[in-house]
Motif scaffolding. Structure first.
Motif, PDB file in Angstrom:
ATOM      1  N   ILE A 181      -8.575  -5.777  -8.741  1.00  0.00           N
ATOM      2  CA  ILE A 181      -7.878  -7.010  -8.360  1.00  0.00           C
ATOM      3  C   ILE A 181      -8.108  -8.074  -9.429  1.00  0.00           C
ATOM      4  O   ILE A 181      -7.184  -8.766  -9.857  1.00  0.00           O
ATOM      5  N   SER A 182      -9.363  -8.178  -9.877  1.00  0.00           N
ATOM      6  CA  SER A 182      -9.697  -9.144 -10.924  1.00  0.00           C
ATOM      7  C   SER A 182      -9.023  -8.778 -12.242  1.00  0.00           C
ATOM      8  O   SER A 182      -8.489  -9.641 -12.945  1.00  0.00           O
ATOM      9  N   LEU A 183      -9.034  -7.503 -12.554  1.00  0.00           N
ATOM     10  CA  LEU A 183      -8.493  -7.031 -13.831  1.00  0.00           C
ATOM     11  C   LEU A 183      -6.975  -7.183 -13.905  1.00  0.00           C
ATOM     12  O   LEU A 183      -6.429  -7.613 -14.925  1.00  0.00           O
ATOM     13  N   LEU A 184      -6.289  -6.841 -12.805  1.00  0.00           N
ATOM     14  CA  LEU A 184      -4.827  -6.821 -12.810  1.00  0.00           C
ATOM     15  C   LEU A 184      -4.211  -8.105 -12.261  1.00  0.00           C
ATOM     16  O   LEU A 184      -3.009  -8.325 -12.387  1.00  0.00           O
ATOM     17  N   GLY A 185      -5.032  -8.941 -11.642  1.00  0.00           N
ATOM     18  CA  GLY A 185      -4.556 -10.250 -11.202  1.00  0.00           C
ATOM     19  C   GLY A 185      -3.722 -10.253  -9.943  1.00  0.00           C
ATOM     20  O   GLY A 185      -3.002 -11.222  -9.675  1.00  0.00           O
ATOM     21  N   GLU A 186      -3.777  -9.160  -9.170  1.00  0.00           N
ATOM     22  CA  GLU A 186      -3.022  -9.095  -7.925  1.00  0.00           C
ATOM     23  C   GLU A 186      -3.881  -8.511  -6.813  1.00  0.00           C
ATOM     24  O   GLU A 186      -4.844  -7.778  -7.074  1.00  0.00           O
ATOM     25  N   ASN A 187      -3.515  -8.824  -5.575  1.00  0.00           N
ATOM     26  CA  ASN A 187      -4.176  -8.206  -4.440  1.00  0.00           C
ATOM     27  C   ASN A 187      -3.843  -6.711  -4.418  1.00  0.00           C
ATOM     28  O   ASN A 187      -2.706  -6.313  -4.682  1.00  0.00           O
ATOM     29  N   ILE A 188      -4.827  -5.899  -4.130  1.00  0.00           N
ATOM     30  CA  ILE A 188      -4.659  -4.447  -4.041  1.00  0.00           C
ATOM     31  C   ILE A 188      -5.330  -3.983  -2.763  1.00  0.00           C
ATOM     32  O   ILE A 188      -6.434  -4.413  -2.443  1.00  0.00           O
ATOM     33  N   ARG A 189      -4.664  -3.118  -2.022  1.00  0.00           N
ATOM     34  CA  ARG A 189      -5.288  -2.586  -0.820  1.00  0.00           C
ATOM     35  C   ARG A 189      -4.829  -1.167  -0.547  1.00  0.00           C
ATOM     36  O   ARG A 189      -3.706  -0.784  -0.903  1.00  0.00           O
ATOM     37  N   VAL A 190      -5.714  -0.407   0.048  1.00  0.00           N
ATOM     38  CA  VAL A 190      -5.363   0.928   0.522  1.00  0.00           C
ATOM     39  C   VAL A 190      -4.789   0.756   1.920  1.00  0.00           C
ATOM     40  O   VAL A 190      -5.472   0.250   2.820  1.00  0.00           O
ATOM     41  N   ARG A 191      -3.552   1.134   2.114  1.00  0.00           N
ATOM     42  CA  ARG A 191      -2.915   0.922   3.421  1.00  0.00           C
ATOM     43  C   ARG A 191      -3.190   2.074   4.382  1.00  0.00           C
ATOM     44  O   ARG A 191      -3.512   1.862   5.546  1.00  0.00           O
ATOM     45  N   ARG A 192      -3.073   3.306   3.891  1.00  0.00           N
ATOM     46  CA  ARG A 192      -3.256   4.468   4.762  1.00  0.00           C
ATOM     47  C   ARG A 192      -3.441   5.717   3.920  1.00  0.00           C
ATOM     48  O   ARG A 192      -3.100   5.742   2.731  1.00  0.00           O
TER      49      ARG A 192
END
Length: 220
Positions: A181-192
């Protein structure tokens, strides 16, 4: 007088962390040139930045697959980010591959995070812990305290984000995602995610896929 940091050291730290040149220079200065210390400083700063972005909406991303050698185990996982641009980035795609492999290696993992575990499952696991033979003769207070600790450990075993990252045991999968998230500048999440084991439910035979996946990683 502040120690001058060689540009080669700054570039080396940048290649290891993906952080900006200025941030790397400041981290090395703060750690008096110690690379390990500088990495820790950047990691802490990165995680703090990631926390601020973790509530932003993530609706782009990709579905990644992993098929284990022998074609007996497969994984599908959906990982979201905020833009299609980031979804196409090699670092994001590698993260998705690593997480798919992580899921394949962790047979006990059933949920993305502890907050996804149903209350019925939590209560069931709690009852199991309280009924264990070694707690029978304990006082209610001691029994409750021990069972609570064991329950917390069990819930972590069920949660993907709480697992130690198979390629770097010093961090969890959750921390790995925050780094990206810090590196790419966007929120990242595992959804399923979904794990597929050949013949599951039809036969009792099982294999130690954790060791197989780990061995495969180590031979690359």
């Amino acid at each position: 007088m502040q120690k001058k940091i060689p540009s080669e050291n700054i570039k080396d730290l940048r290649s290891k962390t993906g952080a900006g040149m200025t941030d790397c220079k400041r981290a090395l200065e703060a750690s008096s040139g110690d690379v390990a210390g500088a990495i820790e400083i950047l990691r802490k700063k990165g995680l703090a930045t990631a926390d601020k972005k973790s509530n932003r909406i993530a609706i782009e991303g990709l579905v990644e697959s992993y098929i284990h050698a022998g074609y007996r185990l497969g994984v599908l996982v959906e990982i979201n980010c905020e833009t299609d641009f980031v979804a196409r980035q090699p670092k994001f795609q590698q993260l998705a591959k690593d997480i798919a492999m992580q899921i394949a290696a962790c047979q006990d993992v059933k949920y993305v995070s502890q907050v996804d575990i149903p209350e019925t499952t939590v209560k069931y696991e709690e009852r199991l812990e309280l009924q264990k033979d070694d707690l029978v003769n304990k006082s209610d207070e001691i029994k409750s305290k021990i069972a609570k600790g064991r329950l917390e450990k069990r819930l972590k075993e069920l949660s993907l984000l709480d697992q130690s990252f198979i390629k770097e045991q010093s961090i969890t999968v959750g921390e790995l995602i925050k780094q990206h998230i810090s590196l790419l500048g966007e929120n990242i999440r595992v959804r399923r995610f979904q794990r597929f084991l050949l013949g599951e439910g039809l036969e009792s035979k099982s294999n130690n896929f954790v060791d197989e996946v780990s061995d495969m990683i180590n031979t690359k």
